[in-house]
Design a protein around this motif. Structure first.
Motif, PDB file in Angstrom:
ATOM      1  N   ASP A  45      20.952  -9.134  11.930  1.00  0.00           N
ATOM      2  CA  ASP A  45      21.270  -9.788  10.665  1.00  0.00           C
ATOM      3  C   ASP A  45      22.520 -10.622  10.940  1.00  0.00           C
ATOM      4  O   ASP A  45      23.615 -10.066  11.140  1.00  0.00           O
ATOM      5  CB  ASP A  45      21.542  -8.732   9.588  1.00  0.00           C
ATOM      6  CG  ASP A  45      21.989  -9.324   8.260  1.00  0.00           C
ATOM      7  OD1 ASP A  45      22.307 -10.544   8.198  1.00  0.00           O
ATOM      8  OD2 ASP A  45      22.036  -8.573   7.276  1.00  0.00           O
ATOM      9  N   HIS A  47      24.427 -12.243   9.195  1.00  0.00           N
ATOM     10  CA  HIS A  47      25.507 -12.132   8.202  1.00  0.00           C
ATOM     11  C   HIS A  47      26.267 -10.814   8.346  1.00  0.00           C
ATOM     12  O   HIS A  47      27.438 -10.734   7.992  1.00  0.00           O
ATOM     13  CB  HIS A  47      24.947 -12.261   6.787  1.00  0.00           C
ATOM     14  CG  HIS A  47      24.215 -13.554   6.582  1.00  0.00           C
ATOM     15  ND1 HIS A  47      24.862 -14.769   6.524  1.00  0.00           N
ATOM     16  CD2 HIS A  47      22.895 -13.817   6.459  1.00  0.00           C
ATOM     17  CE1 HIS A  47      23.972 -15.728   6.369  1.00  0.00           C
ATOM     18  NE2 HIS A  47      22.766 -15.183   6.315  1.00  0.00           N
ATOM     19  N   ARG A  48      25.612  -9.782   8.846  1.00  0.00           N
ATOM     20  CA  ARG A  48      26.235  -8.465   9.065  1.00  0.00           C
ATOM     21  C   ARG A  48      25.651  -7.865  10.346  1.00  0.00           C
ATOM     22  O   ARG A  48      24.872  -6.911  10.301  1.00  0.00           O
ATOM     23  CB  ARG A  48      25.957  -7.542   7.881  1.00  0.00           C
ATOM     24  CG  ARG A  48      26.654  -7.934   6.598  1.00  0.00           C
ATOM     25  CD  ARG A  48      26.472  -6.891   5.502  1.00  0.00           C
ATOM     26  NE  ARG A  48      25.122  -6.364   5.411  1.00  0.00           N
ATOM     27  CZ  ARG A  48      24.203  -6.751   4.534  1.00  0.00           C
ATOM     28  NH1 ARG A  48      24.484  -7.683   3.667  1.00  0.00           N
ATOM     29  NH2 ARG A  48      23.006  -6.206   4.513  1.00  0.00           N
ATOM     30  N   PRO A  49      26.007  -8.431  11.502  1.00  0.00           N
ATOM     31  CA  PRO A  49      25.393  -7.970  12.742  1.00  0.00           C
ATOM     32  C   PRO A  49      25.773  -6.528  13.095  1.00  0.00           C
ATOM     33  O   PRO A  49      26.910  -6.108  12.898  1.00  0.00           O
ATOM     34  CB  PRO A  49      25.925  -8.944  13.795  1.00  0.00           C
ATOM     35  CG  PRO A  49      27.165  -9.511  13.203  1.00  0.00           C
ATOM     36  CD  PRO A  49      26.983  -9.487  11.718  1.00  0.00           C
ATOM     37  N   LEU A  50      24.783  -5.791  13.541  1.00  0.00           N
ATOM     38  CA  LEU A  50      24.991  -4.439  14.048  1.00  0.00           C
ATOM     39  C   LEU A  50      24.554  -4.420  15.503  1.00  0.00           C
ATOM     40  O   LEU A  50      23.428  -4.800  15.823  1.00  0.00           O
ATOM     41  CB  LEU A  50      24.153  -3.424  13.252  1.00  0.00           C
ATOM     42  CG  LEU A  50      24.511  -3.258  11.782  1.00  0.00           C
ATOM     43  CD1 LEU A  50      23.477  -2.379  11.081  1.00  0.00           C
ATOM     44  CD2 LEU A  50      25.901  -2.660  11.652  1.00  0.00           C
TER      45      LEU A  50
END
Length: 153
Positions: A45, A47-50
């Motif tokens: 993602d 926008h909110r990388p993990l």
């Protein structure tokens, strides 16, 4: 080499030469990164990388011609960590959490992209379109971390 302005809350320690000399076939390692190429949803993602953690072993350590040239020149870490585009540059850790290498390549198979009827797809200039597919053999590549000593400040 990524250089940031300011500071970061996460700094990974680099393994020293004594730890690097312990590396051998069967040595447990893991990487933390963002493999994404040809993965469902891109695996990230934006926008909110993990980050994704993969673990495995070193399969062989060698020089760049797949031979044994001794510790000083054996900078190529071959491993069985799952790798694909996006994972390049990921730190590879030993079991103590020290960075021992940098993931840089996978054994990749190139194949033509086919349409739903099985026909090869061509671009506007008439050239076939290729895609990369990770190899099932699981022998991928990394550089031993001390290779960076020549460019680190």
């Amino acid at each position: 080499l990524l250089k940031i302005e300011g500071s970061t809350s996460k700094i990974f320690p680099l393994a020293g030469v004594n730890e690097l000399r312990k590396l051998a076939s069967g040595f447990r390692i893991a990487y933390l990164g963002f493999p994404s190429e040809n993965m469902e949803g891109g695996n990230v993602d934006i926008h909110r990388p993990l980050a994704t953690m993969q673990s495995g072993i070193i399969t062989t350590i060698s020089d760049y011609w797949m031979g044994d040239s001794g510790f000083e020149k054996n900078l190529l870490l071959r491993h069985n960590l799952g790798a694909t585009g996006g994972a390049s540059g990921s730190p590879i850790f030993n079991t103590r959490g020290e960075v021992v290498g940098i993931l840089n390549a996978g054994n990749i198979i190139y194949k033509y992209i086919r349409d739903k009827q099985g026909k090869i797809v061509f671009d506007k200039s008439g050239d076939p379109i290729w895609e990369r597919t990770p190899s099932g053999v699981m022998v991928n590549f990394a550089q031993r971390i001390d290779l960076l000593n020549n460019i680190l400040p």
